[in-house]
Design a protein around this motif. Structure first.
Motif, short mmCIF file in Angstrom:
data_model
loop_
_atom_site.label_atom_id
_atom_site.label_comp_id
_atom_site.label_asym_id
_atom_site.label_seq_id
_atom_site.Cartn_x
_atom_site.Cartn_y
_atom_site.Cartn_z
N LEU A 106 -11.07 -70.20 20.96
CA LEU A 106 -9.89 -69.35 20.96
C LEU A 106 -8.72 -70.08 21.61
O LEU A 106 -8.60 -70.14 22.83
N SER A 107 -7.87 -70.65 20.77
CA SER A 107 -6.68 -71.33 21.28
C SER A 107 -5.63 -70.29 21.63
O SER A 107 -5.69 -69.14 21.20
N LYS A 108 -4.66 -70.72 22.42
CA LYS A 108 -3.57 -69.83 22.80
C LYS A 108 -2.83 -69.32 21.56
O LYS A 108 -2.56 -68.13 21.45
N THR A 109 -2.55 -70.22 20.63
CA THR A 109 -1.84 -69.82 19.41
C THR A 109 -2.66 -68.82 18.60
O THR A 109 -2.14 -67.80 18.14
N LYS A 110 -3.94 -69.08 18.47
CA LYS A 110 -4.81 -68.17 17.71
C LYS A 110 -4.86 -66.80 18.37
O LYS A 110 -4.76 -65.76 17.70
N LEU A 111 -4.96 -66.77 19.68
CA LEU A 111 -4.97 -65.51 20.42
C LEU A 111 -3.68 -64.73 20.16
O LEU A 111 -3.72 -63.53 19.88
#
Length: 163
Positions: free
Chosen positions: A28-33
């Motif tokens: 879970l990357s920051k962008t994906k989150l």
């Protein structure tokens, strides 16, 4: 107009929503989150006519963003302290839960929203999610176009709107 600070309940719902997502979505990357949170908000409003978190989104070049969450996850978490931690891997920021999920702040509809969005988008990459938010006719696309930001974003001349 000055925006109100998050209440304890708002913070608990945000923190636990991110914990839930982090428990269900690998890498879970920051962008994906940030994109998953937006899709949850959009889906909740469309399906149940009620916001999921009710936080303000800004229209940025990389898509819709809750600025406070972006900033918090770009530095040492303060807003999300006790809920998640950042892990830097290969130059990217990933999110990991550090507490167990609590559903106290969530309605049955909220749980349905999280589960359906994670099921639909949880296996997509951050890049794929950004492309979905930028698709012609999407809420982000229409808002960027209406506010005269689309061309500057597409030409990478602007990252966030000038306020």
């Amino acid at each position: 107009m000055k925006k109100a600070a998050l209440t304890y309940s708002d913070k608990a719902k945000l923190g636990n929503a991110i914990v839930y997502i982090a428990e269900k979505v690998e890498d879970l990357s920051k962008t994906k989150l940030l994109k998953l949170l937006f899709f949850m908000e959009e889906y909740s409003v469309c399906r149940f006519q009620t916001p999921f978190l009710g936080m303000q989104y800004e229209i940025w070049q990389a898509g819709p963003v809750i600025k406070d969450v972006f900033v918090d996850l770009s530095e040492t978490p303060v807003l999300l302290e006790g809920y998640v931690e950042k892990v830097n891997k290969e130059g990217n920021t990933y999110i990991r839960s550090i507490k167990n999920f609590s559903d106290e702040e969530f309605s049955d509809n909220d749980m349905l929203v999280m589960d359906e969005i994670i099921s639909k988008y949880g296996n997509k990459t951050a890049t794929e999610l950004v492309k979905l938010t930028h698709k012609e006719g999407s809420l982000w696309y229409n808002t960027a176009k209406r506010n005269g930001l689309l061309e500057a974003f597409e030409q990478k001349k602007l990252i966030t709107p000038i306020v």
